[in-house]
Write an enzyme that holds these catalytic residues in place. Structure first.
Site, PDB file in Angstrom:
ATOM      1  N   ASP A  13      15.602 -34.863 -28.109  1.00  0.00           N
ATOM      2  CA  ASP A  13      16.660 -33.958 -27.683  1.00  0.00           C
ATOM      3  C   ASP A  13      17.041 -33.009 -28.817  1.00  0.00           C
ATOM      4  OD1 ASP A  13      19.107 -33.053 -26.166  1.00  0.00           O
ATOM      5  OD2 ASP A  13      18.478 -34.773 -24.954  1.00  0.00           O
ATOM      6  N   SER A  63      20.281 -29.673 -22.117  1.00  0.00           N
ATOM      7  CA  SER A  63      19.670 -30.955 -21.782  1.00  0.00           C
ATOM      8  C   SER A  63      19.540 -31.157 -20.286  1.00  0.00           C
ATOM      9  CB  SER A  63      20.482 -32.102 -22.395  1.00  0.00           C
ATOM     10  OG  SER A  63      20.431 -32.064 -23.801  1.00  0.00           O
ATOM     11  N   HIS A 124      27.926 -25.319 -20.154  1.00  0.00           N
ATOM     12  CA  HIS A 124      28.816 -25.900 -19.144  1.00  0.00           C
ATOM     13  C   HIS A 124      29.598 -24.849 -18.379  1.00  0.00           C
ATOM     14  CE1 HIS A 124      28.299 -30.102 -20.457  1.00  0.00           C
ATOM     15  NE2 HIS A 124      28.157 -29.571 -21.634  1.00  0.00           N
ATOM     16  N   ARG A 259      28.716 -26.665 -14.668  1.00  0.00           N
ATOM     17  CA  ARG A 259      28.009 -27.938 -14.874  1.00  0.00           C
ATOM     18  C   ARG A 259      28.988 -29.080 -14.631  1.00  0.00           C
ATOM     19  NH1 ARG A 259      24.324 -29.492 -20.141  1.00  0.00           N
ATOM     20  NH2 ARG A 259      24.780 -31.718 -20.206  1.00  0.00           N
ATOM     21  N   SER A 260      28.513 -30.115 -13.984  1.00  0.00           N
ATOM     22  CA  SER A 260      29.386 -31.161 -13.473  1.00  0.00           C
ATOM     23  C   SER A 260      29.738 -32.247 -14.470  1.00  0.00           C
ATOM     24  CB  SER A 260      28.725 -31.806 -12.246  1.00  0.00           C
ATOM     25  OG  SER A 260      29.414 -32.946 -11.816  1.00  0.00           O
ATOM     26  N   HIS A 434      15.245 -28.615 -25.582  1.00  0.00           N
ATOM     27  CA  HIS A 434      15.844 -27.326 -25.930  1.00  0.00           C
ATOM     28  C   HIS A 434      15.991 -27.290 -27.440  1.00  0.00           C
ATOM     29  CE1 HIS A 434      19.639 -29.349 -26.853  1.00  0.00           C
ATOM     30  NE2 HIS A 434      19.509 -29.993 -25.704  1.00  0.00           N
TER      31      HIS A 434
END
Length: 506
Positions: A13, A63, A124, A259-260, A434
């Site tokens: 990551d 991500s 987000h 984004r949740s 990323h």
């Protein structure tokens, strides 16, 4: 069980690629094993941002979209793109979920509350979405709009909250409607660890005006000594000391994150306490909340990818990650499908970890590596999928030295996993989801570099470590994250899924 060779898909990551320099914590780290793999194994740089993965042009990867595209084997139009299309087309002004609520507020004299992250990190949320939301609310003659601003410091550089809040206030002035009612850092409002004490502090400011009383936003910024991420809850009050924007009976709340995952804890908490009081709830995009919150924009289908293909062939996989990234190797990799899959085993790694990752940049990576190695030794598991979170999670602190150490811990874990995989006759496919830690500085006003903990548009390495005796070709041509699932399936001896547009690299 499979016609090909068993393997390990290992997502590093935040592992981006950039030339060495003073901002590149990855290049500065002592990583003998990763260096060896990059020099000796079939390697390609894969595009992990922008349109290649379903984001707006020039938008940094993240991500969530990274793991979705890795799993889907094709670009997936991201929620931010769908929201922007709704705005650019003018459809937001006639949105069937939004307009009846705005009309009711205008008719009853009630208020609209906008709650979300105020930055342009595009991970987000995007602060620019507030501009159109305020314009539409003004066209419907909503009496009042109260903005409950969440400051960032992770997706964008720390110390930029003042500029973003100033932008929010300019949007309100332009629309002739709205103002900031509360300010709180994302460490409280967007907690993902399950610490409801943090969520409660953010919620109390919104619901009851409990927090540091300030007469204007600038005062809250001046009082804060903990950085943008940990801005204590502040409540804007009028001349009489009364909060200007608490949620009242009959009001409406619209969450503006697209984004949740990080806002849903706060969304569920507020819904539980306020919905019984007649408060209407909406979200800008579709959330995975316990409560049913109508979205303005529904998400794209990300199914029919790696997980579905493995299940169709009865191929067992084990998914392993620390809590911070566990959903990414399960829910997101599976196309945002929460359904149990009989051929999957999930291993969530937890343990003692300081909230400040600068203190423990190793996190729980040794436990992750041990779990991967144990799964790799099993004959009944053709595929092991794991996420090593350190480079990204520690990189988000903006702390260069801690991120350098996190990279070195990652290198040692990768060596352990590769050795165990080789002993078990497995290949290992390493890929970043990323960029992040390869860019730890960003120019501030006047050109002075400041610490940066956000994502990047840099490509990510994709490296195949073949099993002993396994012959593989050198990858040719440009690559994207959409090529990873077809590559994994090809290595396992399985044809790519029909919906995959990516190609096997090896």
């Amino acid at each position: 069980m499979i016609a090909g060779t068993p393997g390990v898909l290992l997502v590093l990551d935040g592992w981006g690629h950039a030339e060495p320099g003073e901002a590149n914590a990855i290049a500065a780290a002592a990583t003998p094993w990763l260096d060896h793999l990059l020099e000796t194994c079939p390697t390609v740089l894969a595009d992990a941002s922008g349109t290649a993965v379903g984001l707006l042009p020039g938008t940094v990867g993240n991500s969530e979209i990274g793991h979705m595209v890795i799993g889907a084997g094709r670009p997936v139009p991201y929620d931010s793109v769908l929201v922007q299309e709704e705005i650019s087309s003018g459809r937001l002004g006639s949105n069937e979920a939004l307009t009846p609520v705005l009309a009711r507020l205008a008719a009853t004299g009630r208020s609209l509350h906008l709650i979300g992250l105020c930055s342009d990190g595009m991970i987000h949320a995007d602060v620019h979405h507030l501009q159109e939301l305020l314009r539409v609310a003004a066209r419907f003659s909503v009496p009042a709009v109260h903005i409950h601003a969440v400051t960032d410091g992770r997706d964008v550089a720390n110390g930029t909250a003042a500029a973003f809040l100033g932008l929010v206030e300019s949007y309100a002035a332009e629309a002739g409607l709205g103002g900031v009612a509360t300010v709180v850092g994302r460490g409280y409002a967007l907690d993902k660890s399950g610490d409801l004490r943090l969520t409660e502090q953010a919620a109390l400011a919104v619901m009851y005006g409990k927090g540091e009383a300030v007469t204007e936003v600038q005062e809250a910024l001046e009082l804060n000594q903990r950085g943008d991420e940990w801005m204590p809850p502040s409540v804007v009050t009028d001349a009489a000391g009364r909060p200007v924007g608490v949620v009242e009976e009959g009001d409406a709340v619209l969450f503006t994150n697209f984004r949740s995952d990080r806002i849903q804890q706060l969304a569920d908490h507020l819904h539980e306490h306020l919905a019984p009081r007649g408060v209407t709830f909406l979200s800008l995009a579709q959330y995975d909340t316990r409560a049913s919150i109508p979205p303005l924009v529904h998400r794209s289908d990300a199914g029919g990818g790696l997980a579905a293909r493995l299940a169709a062939h009865g191929v067992r996989s084990v998914r392993i990650a620390e809590a911070e990234k566990f959903e990414h190797v399960t829910y997101y990799l599976n196309g945002r499908d929460p359904s149990p899959v009989p051929v999957e085993e999930h291993v969530k790694i937890s343990g003692e970890a300081a909230p400040d990752y600068k203190v423990r940049p190793e996190m729980n990576i040794d436990k992750v590596a041990e779990a991967v190695n144990a799964a790799a030794r099993r004959d009944d598991v053709p595929l092991v999928v794991a996420n090593l979170a350190n480079i990204d999670v520690v990189g988000h602190t903006g702390h260069y030295e801690a991120t350098r150490q996190a990279t070195e811990h990652t290198d040692r874990a990768v060596e352990s996993i590769c050795r165990a995989a080789r002993a078990a006759g497995r290949w290992v496919l390493l890929v970043g989801d990323h960029g992040n830690a390869e860019k730890m500085l960003i120019a501030a006003d006047g050109g002075t570099p400041r610490p940066y903990g956000g994502h990047t548009t840099h490509p990510v390495p994709a490296v195949l470590v073949p099993a002993d005796g396994q012959e593989v070709r050198r990858p040719a041509g440009p690559a994207t994250l959409a090529d990873i699932a077809p590559s994994v399936l090809s290595l396992l001896g399985i044809d790519p899924a029909p919906r995959m547009t990516g190609r096997p690299l090896w």
